[in-house]
Motif scaffolding. Structure first.
Motif, PDB file in Angstrom:
ATOM      1  N   TRP A  64      -2.204   1.701  -3.739  1.00  0.00           N
ATOM      2  CA  TRP A  64      -3.415   2.288  -3.150  1.00  0.00           C
ATOM      3  C   TRP A  64      -3.197   2.709  -1.699  1.00  0.00           C
ATOM      4  CZ3 TRP A  64      -1.674  -2.458  -3.097  1.00  0.00           C
ATOM      5  CH2 TRP A  64      -1.826  -3.214  -1.938  1.00  0.00           C
ATOM      6  N   ASN A  84     -10.032  -5.994   9.383  1.00  0.00           N
ATOM      7  CA  ASN A  84     -10.867  -5.097   8.575  1.00  0.00           C
ATOM      8  C   ASN A  84     -11.747  -4.252   9.476  1.00  0.00           C
ATOM      9  OD1 ASN A  84      -9.996  -5.745   6.003  1.00  0.00           O
ATOM     10  ND2 ASN A  84     -11.197  -7.640   6.023  1.00  0.00           N
ATOM     11  N   PRO A 121       0.826  -1.214   0.000  1.00  0.00           N
ATOM     12  CA  PRO A 121       0.000   0.000   0.000  1.00  0.00           C
ATOM     13  C   PRO A 121       0.858   1.261   0.000  1.00  0.00           C
ATOM     14  CG  PRO A 121      -0.016  -1.036   2.145  1.00  0.00           C
ATOM     15  CD  PRO A 121       0.693  -1.975   1.232  1.00  0.00           C
ATOM     16  N   SER A 165      -4.945   2.398   1.739  1.00  0.00           N
ATOM     17  CA  SER A 165      -6.073   1.782   2.445  1.00  0.00           C
ATOM     18  C   SER A 165      -6.115   2.322   3.868  1.00  0.00           C
ATOM     19  CB  SER A 165      -5.935   0.263   2.466  1.00  0.00           C
ATOM     20  OG  SER A 165      -4.922  -0.104   3.373  1.00  0.00           O
TER      21      SER A 165
END
Lengths: 217, 286
Positions: A113, A185, A37, A115
């Motif tokens: 990305w 998560n 990431p 996150s």
């Protein structure tokens, strides 16, 4: 205190530019650390800026100069801690800028990305690192500053690994707990961890204050 | 007379070295020279005045204020020049100036520019590329540009050529003309003090030996020179604060109250000592 933060940016203008080029070159042009990431290059970039700013202040009797300016020692300590957030902000923004620039030429699925999980985790790691680094920095000054970050990385890393091994030998499933945290998560778990990181940083600020206030420069 | 600095029962131990129970004021409106041999405590004293060193006991008042609650106000009114590098070496003169000026609301850019021109300092040159003399000039320019009430300098003229040393001294004289400003500077070069200092603080082994006007210090001693034979016959060796002798004769320092023309007669010559003489001959005095 604002002057100290501006000073940290001024003495680092070239390093900020250098770090920006480094992030772009390695992460976007060479594609190094592919699959990681974006918070990883941002963290490396901010660590580089924070440590260089600290080292500059202890090189060449600069700490004596700073303490002779119309400042209290508490201003100097607080500015270093606020600087963590400032340089993290600069690094994440500049990395985001690279991501945006790369997005012009690369398809979206090929871009690294940002996150939420990785960003929180990265910030947490940086908080823990600086919570240990800065009290030592303010206590030892120029004596250790050039190698202090390496000392902290290796000793904390070593102690951490040792602690994990010991816990595993005593049948405490620390590994799986860590894996849960790393792959969590559940943002609230990570925010709790970040909160603990912030408390650590606050404690570290208190220790740095008491150490630096009594240090002879 | 107002005190610009006052040491009150100040003690500081640093390893084997101790600054012991210092109690003395430094007058406002004058140039005060801080003298003493190497390792006597001059730099420790200057760092204490700047609150860089915390006392074990007592305190230092600056402008009659305490660092406990007025640190920023006190330091705003002080300009400092240290004997070592203390700027960010990778920056240019101009970049460093921007950093220093941001800390002082009273920064006067035209004064800074004037000194930059007078000292012929290249504003785009990196600090690390400046010579020691140029670094001192830059430090002096930044110290004076915020128009401080007190200028503190630690060995500012050491390692400088005589021309620039003279220039520095004349800048200091000019700077205190206003009457409300004060200068404290430490030096090994006592001729510099003879030129411009009004007051002297003499420190040795961490203890204050003298604090008062330069004239009074010089007036309190006489330098006696004569033949060795005279010294042997008159048995006055214990009268001397210090002396030196060789095959040609002797030279020694005597406290003025111990000197009498009747005792010393006309076989010896008597001169006014220099600060150097006083420093040298009193070095082993208890």
């Amino acid at each position: 205190m604002v002057q100290l933060l501006v000073k940290d940016i001024r003495i680092q203008m070239k390093f900020i530019a250098l770090g920006f080029v480094f992030v772009g070159f390695f992460f976007f042009i060479l594609g190094a650390f592919e699959g990681l990431p974006l918070s990883v290059p941002a963290a490396i970039f901010s660590h580089f800026l924070i440590v260089v700013a600290s080292k500059s202040d202890e090189k060449n009797n600069n700490s004596r100069m700073l303490a002779s300016f119309p400042l209290r020692r508490s201003d100097i300590v607080t500015a270093k801690y606020v600087g963590i957030v400032m340089f993290m902000g600069i690094s994440f923004l500049l990395t985001l800028l690279w991501s945006w620039l790369a997005g012009i030429v690369l398809p979206a699925q090929e871009l690294p990305w940002f996150s939420t999980q990785s960003t929180i985790l990265t910030i947490l790691i940086l908080f823990v690192f600086y919570a240990i680094y800065f009290p030592l920095f303010f206590a030892t000054g120029s004596r250790l500053v050039q190698v202090l970050d390496l000392i902290v990385i290796f000793s904390v890393g070593g102690v951490g690994l040792l602690a994990i091994r010991i816990l595993e030998w005593t049948n405490v499933s620390i590994g799986s707990s860590l894996r849960i945290l790393l792959h969590s998560n559940n943002i609230s778990d990570l925010l709790w961890a970040l909160g603990i990181g912030l408390i650590l940083l606050l404690l570290s600020w208190c220790i740095s204050m008491s150490v630096y206030k009594t240090r002879n420069l | 007379m107002m005190n610009v600095i006052e040491f009150r029962q100040f003690s500081k131990r640093n390893g084997a070295f101790t600054l012991q129970n210092l109690n003395f004021p430094i007058q406002s409106g004058y140039i005060t020279g801080l003298i003493g041999p190497n390792g006597s405590g001059k730099t420790t004293m200057i760092r204490s005045i700047m609150n860089l060193i915390r006392p074990d006991f007592g305190e230092v008042l600056v402008f009659d204020q305490s660092y406990h609650n007025q640190e920023r106000d006190i330091k705003r009114r002080i300009g400092f020049v240290y004997d070592e590098d203390f700027f960010y070496n990778h920056l240019t003169v101009n970049e460093m100036k921007k950093i220093v000026s941001s800390f002082y609301p009273t920064w006067n850019e035209s004064v800074f520019r004037k000194y930059l021109d007078d000292f012929q300092l290249p504003s785009r040159r990196k600090i690390r590329d400046l010579s020691k003399g140029m670094k001192t000039k830059f430090a002096l320019a930044t110290a004076l540009a915020h128009e401080p009430d007190l200028l503190i300098m630690d060995e500012p003229t050491s390692g400088l050529d005589p021309v620039f040393r003279r220039e520095v001294l004349s800048i200091l004289s000019e700077y205190i003309q206003e009457g409300t400003r004060s200068v404290l500077f430490s030096t090994h070069i006592s001729t510099d003090l003879e030129r411009i200092a009004d007051y002297i603080v003499y420190i040795r082994n961490g203890q204050l030996k003298y604090c008062g006007s330069k004239e009074d210090l010089i007036d309190s001693y006489v330098l006696v020179k004569g033949p060795i034979e005279w010294l042997r016959l008159n048995r006055l060796e214990n009268t001397f604060s210090g002396k030196q002798q060789n095959a040609l004769g002797f030279e020694g320092l005597i406290a003025k109250e111990s000197y009498s023309e009747d005792v010393f007669g006309n076989q010896v010559t008597v001169e006014m000592p220099s600060l150097d003489d006083i420093l040298f001959y009193t070095r082993e005095e208890k």
